[in-house]
Design a protein around this motif. Structure first.
Motif, mmCIF file in Angstrom:
data_model
loop_
_atom_site.group_PDB
_atom_site.id
_atom_site.type_symbol
_atom_site.label_atom_id
_atom_site.label_comp_id
_atom_site.label_asym_id
_atom_site.label_seq_id
_atom_site.Cartn_x
_atom_site.Cartn_y
_atom_site.Cartn_z
ATOM 1 N N GLU A 148 -14.658 -54.823 -48.591
ATOM 2 C CA GLU A 148 -15.305 -55.211 -49.850
ATOM 3 C C GLU A 148 -14.381 -54.963 -51.044
ATOM 4 O O GLU A 148 -14.310 -55.777 -51.960
ATOM 5 C CB GLU A 148 -16.608 -54.440 -50.043
ATOM 6 C CG GLU A 148 -17.694 -54.818 -49.071
ATOM 7 C CD GLU A 148 -18.853 -53.829 -49.064
ATOM 8 O OE1 GLU A 148 -18.917 -52.946 -49.944
ATOM 9 O OE2 GLU A 148 -19.682 -53.925 -48.150
ATOM 10 N N SER A 149 -13.680 -53.837 -51.044
ATOM 11 C CA SER A 149 -12.824 -53.474 -52.172
ATOM 12 C C SER A 149 -11.566 -54.327 -52.264
ATOM 13 O O SER A 149 -10.990 -54.469 -53.332
ATOM 14 C CB SER A 149 -12.422 -52.002 -52.076
ATOM 15 O OG SER A 149 -13.543 -51.181 -52.186
ATOM 16 N N PHE A 150 -11.131 -54.859 -51.150
ATOM 17 C CA PHE A 150 -9.897 -55.639 -51.137
ATOM 18 C C PHE A 150 -10.157 -57.132 -50.975
ATOM 19 O O PHE A 150 -9.368 -57.831 -50.348
ATOM 20 C CB PHE A 150 -8.963 -55.125 -50.040
ATOM 21 C CG PHE A 150 -8.286 -53.835 -50.395
ATOM 22 C CD1 PHE A 150 -7.033 -53.824 -50.981
ATOM 23 C CD2 PHE A 150 -8.904 -52.628 -50.160
ATOM 24 C CE1 PHE A 150 -6.409 -52.640 -51.316
ATOM 25 C CE2 PHE A 150 -8.291 -51.434 -50.485
ATOM 26 C CZ PHE A 150 -7.043 -51.436 -51.071
ATOM 27 N N GLY A 151 -11.241 -57.622 -51.548
ATOM 28 C CA GLY A 151 -11.452 -59.061 -51.609
ATOM 29 C C GLY A 151 -12.436 -59.639 -50.626
ATOM 30 O O GLY A 151 -12.645 -60.841 -50.595
ATOM 31 N N GLY A 152 -13.046 -58.822 -49.790
ATOM 32 C CA GLY A 152 -14.076 -59.306 -48.884
ATOM 33 C C GLY A 152 -13.529 -60.032 -47.674
ATOM 34 O O GLY A 152 -12.318 -60.121 -47.461
ATOM 35 N N PRO A 153 -14.437 -60.580 -46.865
ATOM 36 C CA PRO A 153 -14.043 -61.236 -45.620
ATOM 37 C C PRO A 153 -13.159 -62.480 -45.822
ATOM 38 O O PRO A 153 -12.469 -62.895 -44.908
ATOM 39 C CB PRO A 153 -15.368 -61.634 -44.974
ATOM 40 C CG PRO A 153 -16.430 -60.934 -45.705
ATOM 41 C CD PRO A 153 -15.877 -60.497 -47.025
ATOM 42 N N ARG A 154 -13.158 -63.039 -47.017
ATOM 43 C CA ARG A 154 -12.279 -64.197 -47.246
ATOM 44 C C ARG A 154 -10.818 -63.776 -47.315
ATOM 45 O O ARG A 154 -9.931 -64.585 -47.119
ATOM 46 C CB ARG A 154 -12.702 -64.969 -48.489
ATOM 47 C CG ARG A 154 -12.590 -64.207 -49.785
ATOM 48 C CD ARG A 154 -13.002 -65.046 -50.986
ATOM 49 N NE ARG A 154 -13.288 -64.340 -52.184
ATOM 50 C CZ ARG A 154 -12.543 -63.439 -52.798
ATOM 51 N NH1 ARG A 154 -11.410 -63.081 -52.279
ATOM 52 N NH2 ARG A 154 -12.910 -62.879 -53.921
#
Length: 166
Positions: free
Chosen positions: A103-109
């Motif tokens: 979540e902190s590093f941009g999510g699953p994308r």
């Protein structure tokens, strides 16, 4: 002779109309301005700088850390622990929190869940078995993650953050 003069003057007239008349093109757009850093990038930089200060990291040590050289020495253990706890992505009881990291590093994308979660959980478990302290555990799990594809992504992302590209 009027026809010849008209042929000579026609390009000049068209040029003048294009610049000044109703057919004038709008001016080109200004060059793009650098985008502002994301909140996540700012949090990373803030945690990094706070840990450099609080752990009394020397300029040479800081340079090594900025080059992502995480040698197995006490100041690196302290820095890694400080950095990840300040970001609230490391907890002494459970280790790295893979879903919060995603979540902190941009999510699953940005991070592949099928690779990230098992890699982090595996490193948490492996490092915990041999660690005597939370600092040792955090450092061990971190360097373990660095040896995975998640670590490759992390190194690239951190370089982008440090260089102002993220």
């Amino acid at each position: 002779m009027t026809f010849v003069r008209m042929l000579i003057l026609m390009p000049l007239l068209l040029s003048l109309l294009a610049k000044c008349g109703p057919l004038a093109l709008p001016p080109p757009p200004p060059p793009p301005t650098p985008s502002a850093r994301s909140a996540q990038s700012l949090a990373i930089l803030r945690a990094r700088d706070q840990c450099f200060r609080s752990e009394r990291i020397s300029p040479n040590q800081r340079l090594a850390l900025d080059r992502q050289q995480y040698s197995n020495v006490p100041y690196v253990h302290r820095y890694v622990y400080c950095f990840w706890t300040r970001l609230q992505l490391w907890h002494d009881g459970t280790g790295f929190d893979p879903m919060r990291i995603v979540e902190s590093f941009g999510g699953p994308r940005r991070l592949n869940l099928e690779q990230t979660v098992p890699a982090i959980n595996g490193c948490n478990a492996h490092a915990r078995r041999s660690a005597r302290t939370a600092l040792d555990w955090c450092y061990g799990a971190f360097v373990c993650v660095l040896r995975t594809t998640v670590g490759d992504w992390y190194r690239h992302h951190m370089q982008d953050v440090i260089n102002g590209n993220a």
